[in-house]
Design a protein around this motif. Structure first.
Motif, short mmCIF file in Angstrom:
data_model
loop_
_atom_site.label_atom_id
_atom_site.label_comp_id
_atom_site.label_asym_id
_atom_site.label_seq_id
_atom_site.Cartn_x
_atom_site.Cartn_y
_atom_site.Cartn_z
N SER A 115 0.83 -1.21 0.00
CA SER A 115 0.00 0.00 0.00
C SER A 115 0.86 1.26 0.00
O SER A 115 0.46 2.29 -0.57
N GLY A 116 2.03 1.19 0.63
CA GLY A 116 2.93 2.34 0.58
C GLY A 116 3.70 2.42 -0.71
O GLY A 116 3.91 3.51 -1.26
N ILE A 117 4.11 1.27 -1.24
CA ILE A 117 4.92 1.25 -2.47
C ILE A 117 4.16 1.86 -3.64
O ILE A 117 4.71 2.66 -4.40
N ILE A 118 2.91 1.50 -3.82
CA ILE A 118 2.20 1.98 -5.01
C ILE A 118 1.98 3.49 -4.95
O ILE A 118 2.00 4.17 -5.98
N LEU A 119 1.81 4.03 -3.75
CA LEU A 119 1.60 5.47 -3.64
C LEU A 119 2.89 6.23 -3.91
O LEU A 119 2.89 7.25 -4.62
N ILE A 120 4.01 5.74 -3.38
CA ILE A 120 5.29 6.38 -3.63
C ILE A 120 5.69 6.22 -5.10
O ILE A 120 6.28 7.12 -5.70
N VAL A 161 7.14 3.84 4.36
CA VAL A 161 6.81 2.79 3.41
C VAL A 161 7.44 1.46 3.82
O VAL A 161 6.78 0.42 3.82
N LEU A 162 8.70 1.53 4.21
CA LEU A 162 9.48 0.32 4.50
C LEU A 162 9.67 0.11 6.00
O LEU A 162 10.33 -0.86 6.40
N TYR A 163 9.12 0.98 6.80
CA TYR A 163 9.27 0.89 8.25
C TYR A 163 8.06 1.55 8.91
O TYR A 163 7.22 2.15 8.24
N HIS A 164 7.99 1.50 10.24
CA HIS A 164 6.89 2.11 10.98
C HIS A 164 7.27 3.50 11.45
O HIS A 164 8.43 3.79 11.75
N TRP A 165 6.28 4.35 11.58
CA TRP A 165 6.52 5.69 12.08
C TRP A 165 7.04 5.66 13.52
O TRP A 165 7.76 6.57 13.95
N GLN A 166 6.69 4.61 14.27
CA GLN A 166 7.17 4.52 15.65
C GLN A 166 8.69 4.48 15.73
O GLN A 166 9.29 4.90 16.72
N MET A 167 9.34 3.95 14.67
CA MET A 167 10.79 3.88 14.67
C MET A 167 11.41 5.28 14.67
O MET A 167 12.46 5.50 15.27
N VAL A 168 10.76 6.21 14.00
CA VAL A 168 11.23 7.59 14.00
C VAL A 168 11.09 8.18 15.40
O VAL A 168 12.02 8.82 15.91
N ARG A 169 9.95 7.96 16.02
CA ARG A 169 9.72 8.48 17.38
C ARG A 169 10.69 7.87 18.38
O ARG A 169 11.30 8.58 19.19
N ASP A 170 10.87 6.55 18.30
CA ASP A 170 11.73 5.88 19.27
C ASP A 170 13.20 6.23 19.09
O ASP A 170 13.96 6.27 20.06
N SER A 171 13.62 6.48 17.84
CA SER A 171 15.03 6.76 17.58
C SER A 171 15.38 8.23 17.73
O SER A 171 16.47 8.58 18.20
N LEU A 172 14.45 9.13 17.32
CA LEU A 172 14.78 10.56 17.25
C LEU A 172 13.97 11.43 18.20
O LEU A 172 14.32 12.61 18.38
N GLY A 173 12.89 10.90 18.77
CA GLY A 173 12.09 11.68 19.70
C GLY A 173 10.86 12.30 19.07
O GLY A 173 10.68 12.29 17.85
#
Length: 289
Positions: free
Chosen positions: A81-86, A200-212
């Protein structure tokens, strides 16, 4: 004898002229499709083959080797679902940014609304997007997709955000590229980043957990991030069987109430900026080409 108001040669009404020239737009879209697949064996089937191969590569690399299949319910739907939109954004912007230079011979011979060329490129990309969307719909239905009105509205909004953004950037870079051909390389770099600058290839939570949370807020300002999450909300989330609590935990906070309006407004502003830049620069297109 009545006299009309004098008009600057070569100037037009912008995107309003595109609406008035719908027949010309249809001809340009048909021409682009015909030229693109001239001499091709598979033709429009490439719209299925290329995203299919791309999906398999990412699914094996991320889903199997890095374990996303285990941590993400129904990861293939999430990924596709993310790939086709990008892919839609990448093809639309890439072709629109080259459309004026690519049609230089026609532009130098006759006058027609020059915005037709970037807009036609976006429409051609939308034609290629439809077969991919059909595959996603079939796969989602087979895995339990039962959407409601909010999911369908989210899908339409996600597509609209990307279409507006690609058209605005396509107008901007299409005009600038006439004067500075380095713009093509900049757009290529931008498109290379686009897949990784949205979930697309990862979860938004990874951004929050890694960068705040501050970095997450900046990350959410990107309209592509919101558009991809809207597609996840529309096509992936209903297949997971999660309740409202699960949805709240997996979707970005305030996705529908805050980030959806922000993304729509941002994309609309980009469209206005692209149209403004295009109209300021189009007067010398024929001479520069």
């Amino acid at each position: 004898m009545a006299t009309g108001e004098l008009a600057t040669p070569g100037s037009g009404g912008g995107l309003r002229d595109v609406v008035r020239s719908r027949y010309l737009l249809k001809l340009l879209v048909a021409k682009e499709l015909k030229v693109r697949y001239r001499g091709s064996v598979l033709g429009l089937l490439w719209s299925y083959v290329k995203p299919g191969v791309q999906f398999l590569v990412f699914w094996f690399a991320l889903g199997i080797f890095l374990g996303m299949n285990d941590s993400t319910p129904n990861f293939p739907i999430y990924l596709f679902s993310g790939i086709i939109l990008i892919n839609f954004f990448s093809e639309a912007l890439g072709n629109a940014s080259r459309s004026i230079v690519g049609n230089g011979g026609l532009i130098k011979k006759i006058y027609l609304p020059r915005e037709l060329f970037p807009v036609a490129s976006v429409w051609v990309s939308a034609v290629h997007f439809l077969p991919q969307l059909l595959i996603l719909l079939v796969a989602a239905v087979l895995t339990g997709w039962r959407p409601g009105l909010s999911e369908l509205a989210a899908a339409v909004a996600g597509f609209l955000i990307v279409a507006l953004l690609a058209t605005g950037l396509g107008l901007f870079f299409g005009a600038v590229n006439v004067y500075f051909r380095d713009s093509e390389n900049f757009v290529d770099m931008l498109l290379m980043i686009a897949t990784w600058a949205s979930p697309v290839l990862y979860h938004w939570q990874m951004v929050r957990d890694s960068l705040g949370t501050t970095a997450l807020t900046v990350y959410q300002i990107n309209p592509l991030t919101t558009a991809v999450e809207l597609f996840h909300y529309a096509f992936w989330l209903p297949t997971t069987g999660w309740d409202a609590a699960g949805m709240a935990a997996d979707m970005p906070p305030s996705l529908l109430t805050l980030w959806l309006p922000v993304a729509l407004v941002t994309s609309a502003l980009v469209l206005l900026l692209g149209q403004f830049t295009f109209r300021r620069l189009e007067g010398r297109f024929a001479q520069e080409l």
